[in-house]
Design an enzyme around this catalytic site. Structure first.
Site, short mmCIF file in Angstrom:
data_model
loop_
_atom_site.label_atom_id
_atom_site.label_comp_id
_atom_site.label_asym_id
_atom_site.label_seq_id
_atom_site.Cartn_x
_atom_site.Cartn_y
_atom_site.Cartn_z
CG HIS A 107 -0.19 0.11 2.47
ND1 HIS A 107 0.17 1.20 3.12
CD2 HIS A 107 0.01 -0.90 3.38
CE1 HIS A 107 0.45 0.94 4.16
NE2 HIS A 107 0.61 -0.31 4.68
CB CYS B 228 1.19 -3.91 5.25
SG CYS B 228 -0.40 -4.92 5.22
#
Length: 632
Positions: free
Chosen positions: A529, A548
């Site tokens: 992301h 992440c």
């Protein structure tokens, strides 16, 4: 914007959680969430539940005395295990003896001198003691339980096929394996011809041992010696299966058994690069000059440190000729003093820039690694052997089109048509919130995304604040759901269970996920992301997120996997609408962990073991060696 007053706040900047409980995939908490905690926002309309919900309508937090309330719980992530190697068992040779199959009935009446060589050798099977792992043992039992012929012996000696196979097994180190795992005691060419019974026993022992060694080699080189899922909860792989029975049968009919065995080794260009590098390092004597800099050294401009002399010595040894020429006057005039002057800072900054480091003049871990030459030859060989083991966990050949994330390198690359198109910096999980090691397929790009806060962040980081300030999430503009129904944050009993409580952050300029996220659905809530915290990409050590993978150039990666242009991705983002864009064709993604790995030119690069995972792989390999050497 308010001034940041605590380093602890900075640590909460976005990423993904390492543990989730009944929540949608998520990333991490933004800095803006905390430093704007008191800022008023327009709260969304909250639907009032028609019936009581868990955590709602019960005892309100302000009615509980904090002094007597239980401390907030903790959600913990995966752990590392004590590796338990697969044990060996004795091959059930007593079950392989069949008088009809062995021919002992047919040949029993013949004098020993008239019997065909090895015609009665199977009668010695129950006396043979050979041990193997379960899969290899079963394959050997099934093969010799259904065949009358031998694979590795003929007449009164070892066959040419066996000698060819032995030559391959002896060279196992070339492909990162341990030759001792496949060592077989070979019967001598000279023996007492007056004692053929002893000779045949020796040959049958060799026959089974050779089959075990060969099948073990094949299984090891195809799927690796260790089971990655037994190393830690961060490893997630479906282990490859190998049809050992079929391979043993195939060797019997092969005209070139050595080539057949070698063909089982990985063929990918990455594995071949690792293999060549291993061969190169083993051929050298490690006589390369090295500069030693004291561990833990941190040198900043304007400081005085005796290690400065070693830093400058490292630059003289490792810098390019053009850099040394440009700064020749400063380097020549340096007399080994400890004072880190502006002139020397300029030299260090130029050296850092030349090696792709942050050119800030601060000499820390990353700079020292380059200055000292990094790992010793022995260290590099160990990293290569680990990399070759781990490469066997992945498909043999990553594909023509894929995304490859290497956590220790802090990079993500995109390959199309078998050629790397680009690579970018990434931020991965911190040592406390480590990114997993697995493979998956990219399916969706979501623009203007929501951020679903995982339970680990709700419980570990938000809950203490919510107990003293239940309306905190309302003011921050977060959406709270209990049992699937939207409620006010202040209506939730934050002293109760949060298992049915979901929190998400709507799309905004300071959303933890930034403009977009790239999804490859998995059990670990890991994805790629964007992030509003761009400054982290300037750091050399980028293990900073909650798990992440944050991308330095998310629009470029999104355009690549969508098969569209960066401008088109920008238009979708500019619309302001939350939208899921399906990729036309799923793209393999490898969220990997290699401390040695080839770059796009085929040169192997080495990286710090940021999570100390190589240590656990080494322990697993040692446990495997010990299990295979154990006496039965």
């Amino acid at each position: 914007m308010k001034i940041i007053r605590s380093a602890a706040i900075v640590a909460l900047i976005g990423g993904c959680a390492i543990a989730t409980m009944d929540v949608r995939p998520a990333s991490a908490l933004t800095l803006m969430d905390f430093i704007r905690g008191g800022k008023k926002r327009t709260s969304p309309e909250y639907a009032q539940p028609a019936r009581p919900l868990p955590g709602v309508g019960m005892i309100m937090p302000q009615q509980i005395d904090p002094r007597t309330a239980a401390k907030p719980p903790r959600v913990t992530g995966p752990r590392y295990y004590t590796y338990k190697a697969e044990p060996l068992r004795r091959i059930a040779t007593d079950h392989l003896l069949d008088p009809i199959v062995t021919g002992s009935v047919q040949n029993g009446a013949l004098p020993p001198m008239l019997r065909p060589p090895l015609s009665d050798a199977r009668q010695f099977l129950p006396q043979i003691n050979v041990r193997a792992t379960e899969g290899v043992a079963k394959a050997v039992e099934n093969y010799y339980g259904s065949r009358t012929d031998f694979v590795w012996i003929n007449g009164s000696g070892v066959s040419a096929r066996a000698k060819s196979a032995l030559a391959v097994l002896a060279q196992a180190a070339k492909v990162g394996l341990d030759p001792q795992d496949y060592a077989v005691q070979v019967p001598s060419d000279t023996f007492d011809r007056g004692d053929m019974i002893a000779r045949e026993k020796e040959l049958v022992q060799f026959e089974l041992a050779m089959s075990v060694a060969t099948l073990t080699y094949v299984q090891d080189t195809v799927r690796g010696r260790i089971d990655p899922n037994k190393i830690s909860g961060y490893h997630d792989f479906k282990r490859k299966s190998v049809d050992l029975f079929a391979f043993l049968d195939k060797m019997v009919g092969s005209d070139d058994v050595a080539a057949l065995i070698e063909s089982q080794n990985p063929k990918s260009e990455q594995f071949q690069a690792l293999k060549l590098e291993l061969e190169r390092l083993r051929a050298q004597t490690d006589a390369t000059p090295r500069v030693e800099i004291a561990p833990g050294t941190l040198l900043k401009p304007g400081e005085s440190n005796p290690e400065l002399a070693n830093v400058i010595a490292g630059i003289k040894l490792k810098a390019s000729e053009s850099l040394k020429t440009e700064h020749a006057v400063v380097l020549a005039s340096y007399q080994g003093t400890p004072d880190y002057t502006p002139e020397l800072v300029s030299v260090v900054e130029a050296f850092q820039k030349e090696h792709g480091l942050k050119a800030d003049g601060v000499v820390g871990q990353a700079s020292i690694r380059v200055l000292t030459g990094g790992d010793t030859t022995a260290d590099k060989i160990n990293k290569l052997e680990i990399a070759m083991e781990q490469a066997r966990w992945l498909p043999d050949g990553l594909g023509n089109r894929y995304v490859f994330i290497n956590q220790p390198a802090f990079t993500a690359s995109y390959t199309d048509q078998g050629v790397e198109q680009f690579s970018m910096r990434v931020v991965v999980g911190s040592k406390t919130n480590q990114t997993y090691f697995f493979q998956d397929e990219i399916q969706t790009v979501e623009v203007n995304p929501y951020w679903g806060v995982p339970q680990s962040i709700i419980v570990n980081e938000m809950l203490p604040k919510l107990r003293s300030d239940p309306g905190y999430l309302d003011r921050m503009g977060y959406q709270v759901e209990v049992g699937g129904r939207v409620v006010s944050s202040s209506a939730v009993n934050w002293y109760g269970s949060t298992s049915s409580v979901a929190v998400r952050q709507p799309p905004s300029s300071d959303n933890a996920l930034g403009e977009l996220k790239i999804l490859f659905p998995n059990a670990h809530a890991i994805y790629m992301h964007d992030t509003p915290s761009k400054s982290f990409f300037k750091r050399d050590q980028r293990a900073l997120s909650h798990g992440c993978v944050r991308l330095a150039d998310p629009r470029r990666m999104a355009a690549a996997v969508l098969g569209t242009s960066i401008d088109d991705v920008g238009k979708e983002i500019t619309s302001g609408r939350n939208k899921a864009l399906q990729v036309p064709q799923k793209v393999p993604v490898y969220v990997s962990y290699f401390t040695a790995w080839p770059n796009k030119t085929g040169s192997v690069e080495y990286f710090n073991d940021v999570y100390d995972r190589d240590t656990y792989v080494n322990r697993a390999l040692e446990a495997t060696r010990n299990a295979r050497r154990a006496e039965g």
